[in-house]
Scaffold this motif. Structure first.
Motif, PDB file in Angstrom:
ATOM      1  N   UNK A  85       0.842  -1.192   0.000  1.00 51.77           N
ATOM      2  CA  UNK A  85       0.000   0.000   0.000  1.00 51.77           C
ATOM      3  C   UNK A  85       0.874   1.238   0.000  1.00 51.77           C
ATOM      4  N   UNK A  86       0.366   2.323  -0.538  1.00 52.17           N
ATOM      5  CA  UNK A  86       1.144   3.544  -0.616  1.00 52.17           C
ATOM      6  C   UNK A  86       0.950   4.315   0.668  1.00 52.17           C
ATOM      7  N   UNK A 135       6.307  13.941  -6.334  1.00 53.76           N
ATOM      8  CA  UNK A 135       6.045  12.811  -5.445  1.00 53.76           C
ATOM      9  C   UNK A 135       6.934  12.883  -4.215  1.00 53.76           C
ATOM     10  N   UNK A 146      11.562   5.441   2.662  1.00 57.65           N
ATOM     11  CA  UNK A 146      11.820   4.025   2.852  1.00 57.65           C
ATOM     12  C   UNK A 146      10.962   3.510   3.998  1.00 57.65           C
ATOM     13  N   UNK A 172      15.174  -0.759   5.391  1.00 55.00           N
ATOM     14  CA  UNK A 172      14.355  -1.174   4.250  1.00 55.00           C
ATOM     15  C   UNK A 172      15.017  -0.770   2.940  1.00 55.00           C
ATOM     16  N   UNK A 227      12.969  -0.694   0.215  1.00 56.59           N
ATOM     17  CA  UNK A 227      11.846  -0.327  -0.615  1.00 56.59           C
ATOM     18  C   UNK A 227      11.435   1.123  -0.394  1.00 56.59           C
ATOM     19  N   UNK A 228      11.422   1.894  -1.473  1.00 55.35           N
ATOM     20  CA  UNK A 228      10.993   3.287  -1.440  1.00 55.35           C
ATOM     21  C   UNK A 228       9.499   3.333  -1.747  1.00 55.35           C
ATOM     22  N   UNK A 277       6.130   5.433  -2.581  1.00 51.82           N
ATOM     23  CA  UNK A 277       5.732   6.689  -3.180  1.00 51.82           C
ATOM     24  C   UNK A 277       4.261   6.997  -2.911  1.00 51.82           C
ATOM     25  N   UNK A 278       3.948   8.283  -2.821  1.00 48.56           N
ATOM     26  CA  UNK A 278       2.562   8.714  -2.819  1.00 48.56           C
ATOM     27  C   UNK A 278       2.049   8.804  -4.236  1.00 48.56           C
ATOM     28  N   UNK A 279       0.797   9.261  -4.367  1.00 48.63           N
ATOM     29  CA  UNK A 279       0.175   9.357  -5.693  1.00 48.63           C
ATOM     30  C   UNK A 279       0.579  10.615  -6.441  1.00 48.63           C
ATOM     31  N   UNK A 281       9.429  -0.847 -11.060  1.00 41.28           N
ATOM     32  CA  UNK A 281       8.165  -0.283 -10.609  1.00 41.28           C
ATOM     33  C   UNK A 281       7.180  -0.286 -11.782  1.00 41.28           C
ATOM     34  N   UNK A 336      -2.789   8.264 -12.555  1.00 42.35           N
ATOM     35  CA  UNK A 336      -3.206   8.852 -11.288  1.00 42.35           C
ATOM     36  C   UNK A 336      -2.608   8.192 -10.072  1.00 42.35           C
ATOM     37  N   UNK A 337      -1.640   7.318 -10.304  1.00 41.17           N
ATOM     38  CA  UNK A 337      -1.046   6.604  -9.183  1.00 41.17           C
ATOM     39  C   UNK A 337       0.430   6.952  -9.059  1.00 41.17           C
ATOM     40  N   UNK A 338       0.938   6.710  -7.911  1.00 48.16           N
ATOM     41  CA  UNK A 338       2.381   6.789  -7.751  1.00 48.16           C
ATOM     42  C   UNK A 338       3.006   5.508  -8.261  1.00 48.16           C
ATOM     43  N   UNK A 380       6.152  -0.888  -6.331  1.00 50.25           N
ATOM     44  CA  UNK A 380       7.321  -1.732  -6.513  1.00 50.25           C
ATOM     45  C   UNK A 380       6.921  -3.152  -6.888  1.00 50.25           C
ATOM     46  N   UNK A 426       5.756  -4.909  -3.749  1.00 54.65           N
ATOM     47  CA  UNK A 426       4.344  -4.786  -3.384  1.00 54.65           C
ATOM     48  C   UNK A 426       3.418  -5.546  -4.329  1.00 54.65           C
ATOM     49  N   UNK A 464      17.394   7.263  -5.505  1.00 53.11           N
ATOM     50  CA  UNK A 464      17.238   6.357  -6.629  1.00 53.11           C
ATOM     51  C   UNK A 464      17.284   7.135  -7.953  1.00 53.11           C
TER      52      UNK A 464
END
Lengths: 112, 115
Positions: A1-2, A88, A92, A97, A99-100, A102-104, B35, B40-42, B45, B59, B104
């Protein structure tokens, strides 16, 4: 989930005005990063703020961090048409972690 | 200095076809990521790798496989493409170093349509 969420989802301003974007997150962080994505392109890193910092500047960019509220803001001063992009926040997920998350994103339009 | 290069840039597949997306980086980075980005999404992963010969799930790993046989390359495979895999795919890499601050670096993306 973000777990990073930006606000607003979209922002339209006139050239020369300031643009402010906000980011909220849910768990603890070591640092929080902001990235920019021009239309049809990959993401580019803009600025990083560590958890023990409250404010950071880079050129026309100013980032603040409030760890008590789990929020950050990105301010772009004196905006230009070239600033039109999606922005954005990312962090992490937890200590150690890889894994980065991100938001939307906030889609910024700067009108000449 | 090319940075992160993704091939191909565009691809159209039919449902059930397979394909491989290639990511190459010339920065000697240890970590690499795949990724996907939907409207509309970020970014979400799919898989990542912390070194040559190692991979891990992110994810949204279902329907994808990856391989990292060489440090500079990270391959993303779709064995049987589905319309739900229509997306823009981004590869990224970063250095294993605290001094690098975990930043990154991204490729330009691969736009995939599955019909």
């Amino acid at each position: 989930s973000q777990q990073g969420e930006e606000d607003p989802q979209a922002l339209s301003i006139q050239e020369g005005e300031n643009a402010t974007m906000n980011c909220s997150y849910k768990t603890s962080i070591n640092n929080l990063q902001w990235y920019r994505q021009n239309s049809g392109r990959g993401l580019v890193h803009l600025i990083l703020i560590r958890s023990n910092e409250r404010e950071k500047h880079s050129g026309r960019l100013r980032v603040t961090l409030d760890t008590s509220k789990k929020s950050s803001s990105l301010l772009i001063t004196a905006s230009r048409a070239a600033d039109t992009a999606s922005y954005f926040c990312a962090r992490y997920s937890g200590a150690g972690s890889y894994q980065l998350t991100f938001g939307k994103g906030t889609k910024l339009s700067v009108i000449p | 200095n090319a940075g992160v290069t993704q091939t191909p840039k565009f691809r159209v597949l039919k449902t059930g076809q397979s394909m491989t997306l290639l990511c190459a980086q010339d920065m000697n980075h240890e970590y690499m990521y795949w990724y996907r980005q939907d409207p509309g999404m970020g970014l979400r992963l799919i898989h990542y790798s912390v070194g040559e010969g190692t991979t891990a799930k992110g994810e949204v790993p279902d329907g994808y496989n990856v391989s990292r046989l060489k440090k500079q390359n990270f391959l993303l495979g779709l064995e049987s493409a589905a319309p739900s895999q229509t997306s823009v795919y981004f590869c990224a890499s970063r250095k294993e170093s605290r001094l690098a601050k975990n930043i990154q670096y991204f490729g330009a993306g691969t736009r995939l349509s599955v019909l």
